[in-house]
Design a protein around this motif. Structure first.
Motif, short mmCIF file in Angstrom:
data_model
loop_
_atom_site.label_atom_id
_atom_site.label_comp_id
_atom_site.label_asym_id
_atom_site.label_seq_id
_atom_site.Cartn_x
_atom_site.Cartn_y
_atom_site.Cartn_z
N SER A 170 0.84 -1.19 0.00
CA SER A 170 0.00 0.00 0.00
C SER A 170 0.88 1.25 0.00
O SER A 170 0.81 2.09 0.89
CB SER A 170 -0.93 -0.01 1.23
OG SER A 170 -1.78 1.12 1.21
N VAL A 171 1.73 1.36 -1.03
CA VAL A 171 2.64 2.50 -1.16
C VAL A 171 2.48 3.09 -2.57
O VAL A 171 2.84 2.45 -3.56
CB VAL A 171 4.11 2.09 -0.91
CG1 VAL A 171 5.03 3.29 -1.04
CG2 VAL A 171 4.26 1.42 0.45
N LYS A 172 1.95 4.29 -2.62
CA LYS A 172 1.71 4.95 -3.92
C LYS A 172 2.98 5.01 -4.75
O LYS A 172 4.04 5.38 -4.25
CB LYS A 172 1.18 6.37 -3.70
CG LYS A 172 0.75 7.04 -5.00
CD LYS A 172 0.48 8.53 -4.87
CE LYS A 172 -0.52 8.88 -3.85
NZ LYS A 172 -0.87 10.32 -3.89
N GLY A 173 2.88 4.61 -6.01
CA GLY A 173 4.00 4.65 -6.92
C GLY A 173 4.94 3.47 -6.80
O GLY A 173 5.76 3.24 -7.68
N VAL A 174 4.84 2.72 -5.72
CA VAL A 174 5.73 1.58 -5.47
C VAL A 174 4.99 0.26 -5.64
O VAL A 174 5.45 -0.64 -6.34
CB VAL A 174 6.36 1.67 -4.06
CG1 VAL A 174 7.21 0.44 -3.77
CG2 VAL A 174 7.19 2.94 -3.94
N GLY A 175 3.84 0.12 -4.99
CA GLY A 175 3.08 -1.12 -5.12
C GLY A 175 1.83 -1.11 -4.27
O GLY A 175 1.79 -0.51 -3.19
N ALA A 176 0.78 -1.76 -4.80
CA ALA A 176 -0.48 -1.89 -4.07
C ALA A 176 -1.29 -3.03 -4.66
O ALA A 176 -1.21 -3.30 -5.86
CB ALA A 176 -1.30 -0.60 -4.15
N ASP A 177 -2.06 -3.69 -3.80
CA ASP A 177 -3.10 -4.58 -4.29
C ASP A 177 -4.42 -3.82 -4.13
O ASP A 177 -4.41 -2.63 -3.77
CB ASP A 177 -3.07 -5.94 -3.56
CG ASP A 177 -3.29 -5.86 -2.06
OD1 ASP A 177 -3.65 -4.77 -1.54
OD2 ASP A 177 -3.11 -6.89 -1.39
N CYS A 178 -5.54 -4.47 -4.39
CA CYS A 178 -6.81 -3.74 -4.35
C CYS A 178 -7.09 -3.15 -2.96
O CYS A 178 -7.50 -2.01 -2.84
CB CYS A 178 -7.96 -4.59 -4.85
SG CYS A 178 -8.35 -6.05 -3.87
N LEU A 179 -6.84 -3.93 -1.92
CA LEU A 179 -7.04 -3.43 -0.56
C LEU A 179 -6.02 -2.34 -0.24
O LEU A 179 -6.36 -1.34 0.41
CB LEU A 179 -6.94 -4.57 0.45
CG LEU A 179 -7.11 -4.17 1.92
CD1 LEU A 179 -8.45 -3.48 2.16
CD2 LEU A 179 -6.96 -5.40 2.80
N GLY A 180 -4.80 -2.50 -0.69
CA GLY A 180 -3.77 -1.49 -0.47
C GLY A 180 -4.13 -0.15 -1.08
O GLY A 180 -3.85 0.90 -0.50
N LEU A 181 -4.79 -0.17 -2.22
CA LEU A 181 -5.26 1.07 -2.84
C LEU A 181 -6.28 1.76 -1.95
O LEU A 181 -6.16 2.95 -1.64
CB LEU A 181 -5.88 0.78 -4.22
CG LEU A 181 -6.67 1.93 -4.84
CD1 LEU A 181 -5.77 3.11 -5.17
CD2 LEU A 181 -7.43 1.46 -6.06
N VAL A 182 -7.28 1.02 -1.50
CA VAL A 182 -8.32 1.60 -0.64
C VAL A 182 -7.70 2.10 0.67
O VAL A 182 -8.03 3.19 1.14
CB VAL A 182 -9.46 0.59 -0.38
CG1 VAL A 182 -10.45 1.13 0.64
CG2 VAL A 182 -10.18 0.26 -1.69
N ARG A 183 -6.77 1.34 1.23
CA ARG A 183 -6.08 1.76 2.46
C ARG A 183 -5.31 3.06 2.22
O ARG A 183 -5.33 3.97 3.06
CB ARG A 183 -5.14 0.66 2.94
CG ARG A 183 -5.84 -0.57 3.46
CD ARG A 183 -4.88 -1.70 3.78
NE ARG A 183 -3.79 -1.25 4.63
CZ ARG A 183 -2.52 -1.66 4.49
NH1 ARG A 183 -2.17 -2.53 3.56
NH2 ARG A 183 -1.59 -1.20 5.31
N GLY A 184 -4.61 3.15 1.10
CA GLY A 184 -3.84 4.35 0.80
C GLY A 184 -4.73 5.56 0.61
O GLY A 184 -4.41 6.66 1.09
N VAL A 185 -5.84 5.39 -0.08
CA VAL A 185 -6.79 6.50 -0.26
C VAL A 185 -7.37 6.89 1.09
O VAL A 185 -7.50 8.08 1.39
CB VAL A 185 -7.89 6.12 -1.28
CG1 VAL A 185 -9.00 7.15 -1.30
CG2 VAL A 185 -7.27 5.96 -2.68
#
Length: 145
Positions: A22-37
């Motif tokens: 969950s790191v913008k520009g580095v890597g995310a899965d679907c949950l990581g995207l929602v967590r980052g937002v």
């Protein structure tokens, strides 16, 4: 709030798919995207996400993702979804909810969503019939925590 959610999600476009990340520009899965937002628009995450395998939903069969969404997000009827809402999907009938996305544009004949897609990256794509048939629940970010 919905405009801020969509803008934050679009900021993740192109982030490579990385399981559990969950790191913008580095890597995310679907949950990581929602967590980052969530972190960008709401603040610190409300709970720690435990480690999970790629097949966690198939192995356990529990509604882990759906239950977590219910603890921290506001449920919304499918017919009332709007830009910025979190979409939860069942990848097959009777399976636990496993995939999530953020609705970026509910209008027109084909809504659009932002999600981290296995083998690709965070993308904005059409929410075609295949996805609409698998939509299980819709949630909205809280106005305040």
């Amino acid at each position: 709030m919905s405009g801020a959610v969509v803008a934050a999600a679009r900021g993740w476009l192109g982030t490579p798919y990385r399981h559990q990340a969950s790191v913008k520009g580095v890597g995310a899965d679907c949950l990581g995207l929602v967590r980052g937002v969530w972190r960008e628009v709401t603040g610190e995450e409300p709970e720690t996400v435990p480690a999970y395998s790629a097949d966690w939903a198939e192995v356990g069969g529990e509604e882990t993702l759906l239950e977590a969404a219910g603890r921290w997000l506001k449920p919304v009827p499918l017919a009332a979804m709007q830009a910025g809402d979190v979409l939860l999907f069942r990848m097959s009938p009777g399976a636990a909810v496993k995939h999530c996305a953020i609705l970026s544009d509910p209008g027109g004949p084909e809504p659009r969503m932002i999600h981290a897609y296995w083998g690709r990256a965070v993308v904005e794509s059409w929410m075609g019939v295949w996805w609409r048939r698998r939509l299980a629940a819709v949630f909205r970010f809280p106005e305040e925590m």
